[in-house]
Design a protein around this motif. Structure first.
Motif, PDB file in Angstrom:
ATOM      1  N   GLN A 121       1.207   7.935   2.310  1.00 27.59           N
ATOM      2  CA  GLN A 121       0.697   7.882   3.681  1.00 27.59           C
ATOM      3  C   GLN A 121       1.599   8.703   4.590  1.00 27.59           C
ATOM      4  OE1 GLN A 121       0.462   3.741   4.995  1.00 27.59           O
ATOM      5  NE2 GLN A 121       0.165   3.175   2.865  1.00 27.59           N
ATOM      6  N   ARG A 143       0.848  -1.196   0.000  1.00 30.62           N
ATOM      7  CA  ARG A 143       0.000   0.000   0.000  1.00 30.62           C
ATOM      8  C   ARG A 143       0.882   1.244   0.000  1.00 30.62           C
ATOM      9  NH1 ARG A 143      -3.837   1.979   4.697  1.00 30.62           N
ATOM     10  NH2 ARG A 143      -4.165   3.997   3.741  1.00 30.62           N
ATOM     11  N   ASP A 188       0.181   3.869  -2.842  1.00 30.80           N
ATOM     12  CA  ASP A 188      -0.310   5.209  -2.490  1.00 30.80           C
ATOM     13  C   ASP A 188       0.649   6.285  -2.992  1.00 30.80           C
ATOM     14  OD1 ASP A 188      -2.453   4.055  -1.306  1.00 30.80           O
ATOM     15  OD2 ASP A 188      -1.828   4.420   0.764  1.00 30.80           O
TER      16      ASP A 188
END
Ligand SMILES: CC(C)(COP(=O)(O)OP(=O)(O)OC[C@H]1O[C@@H](n2cnc3c(N)ncnc32)[C@H](O)[C@@H]1OP(=O)(O)O)[C@@H](O)C(=O)NCCC(=O)NCCS
Length: 255
Positions: A183, A172, A176
């Protein structure tokens, strides 16, 4: 930059002996290695034949960059070790290096790999920015003098210290970041490389400054990794200084 518009650059997998020879020539232009350090055509052949990758970036018929990786194996898992990434000087800073890495990622994911690693010089601010901020690699390992003495002038006669970039291809964190929505990370330590490092390395009178910085940053990075921290971000300031951002990292890094 003298390159044609970026759209004219195309990236493809290389398979012919002629293309591998072009990689060797390009390598010489970029690193200016002595004969003892040069990676010969036969290694590119092997990389392509045994499940690694040799990808080229072309401006028309001209090879202007390449990425080469070899298959690796650790702790019961296969991964790719990206060994070389090079773009001709006159084609740099137009996104070709990043595009070659993204093409490596696509190919690796298509063939079932979760992880690609490579080593990079922690004193190279540009490479650190590309690897950490633009591609989303994290770093948890430092290897002093990885290759021993190097004949490349880019190394400036310093020990070949290297950080291991871990690129968790399907994570992720990476997805992202590549979407432009990184993040937020908790940062607990910063380690800076001044922009003057390039000048220090190339000037015999100032090389001691580079050596001292390398040694101090080695100590700081190794200590941080021992405490369980990882490089989770990288910052550049308007002067061109670069800073490693270190923070805690979840164990399930690949998720
Ligand atoms: C590393 C290399 C392959 C990158 O190729 P490239 O096509 O120039 O890379 P990109 O254009 O995709 O990305 C370069 C990034 O660095 C940034 N950059 C350029 N000069 C910089 C500097 N002095 N300090 C910090 N960042 C810098 C660019 O702005 C760009 O970032 P952005 O996309 O956020 O704008 C190329 O510079 C090269 O061949 N270097 C010599 C060999 C080498 O070091 N290989 C990698 C280690 S094996």
């Amino acid at each position: 930059m003298n390159a044609s518009p970026q759209t004219a650059i195309h990236i493809q997998s290389l398979t012919s002996l002629e293309d591998f020879e072009s990689c060797v020539v390009l390598q010489l232009e970029v690193w200016r290695y002595s004969d003892a350090d040069i990676v010969p055509r036969r290694v590119f052949v092997v990389a392509q034949r045994i499940g690694g990758q040799v990808l080229g970036a072309f401006d028309g018929e001209i090879l202007v960059g390449f990425a080469m990786s070899l298959p690796g194996y650790r702790d019961g898992k296969s991964y790719l070790h990206s060994y070389m990434l090079a773009v001709l000087p006159q084609y740099r800073n137009a996104g070709i290096g990043r595009r070659l890495k993204l093409a490596q990622r696509d190919d690796a994911i298509a063939r079932g790999f979760d992880l690609m690693e490579w080593t990079f010089d922690p004193l190279e601010i540009k490479n650190s920015h590309l690897n950490i901020s633009r591609l989303g690699t994290i770093v948890r390992r430092y290897h002093p003098d990885f290759y021993g003495v190097s004949s490349s002038p880019l190394q400036g006669g310093l020990p070949t210290d290297r950080l291991y970039a871990e690129w968790w291809l399907r994570s992720r964190h990476v997805a992202d970041l590549l979407r432009g929505e990184p993040q937020p990370q908790q940062i607990v330590e910063r380690i800076t490389v001044p922009h003057t490092i390039y000048q220090w390395k190339q000037d015999a009178q100032q090389r001691n400054l580079a050596r001292t910085l390398q040694s101090n940053n080695r100590t700081a990075l190794e200590a941080a990794f021992q405490r369980g921290l990882a490089v989770v971000g990288y910052e550049r300031d308007p002067q061109g200084n670069g800073t490693f951002l270190l923070g805690p990292w979840k164990n399930t890094v690949e998720i």
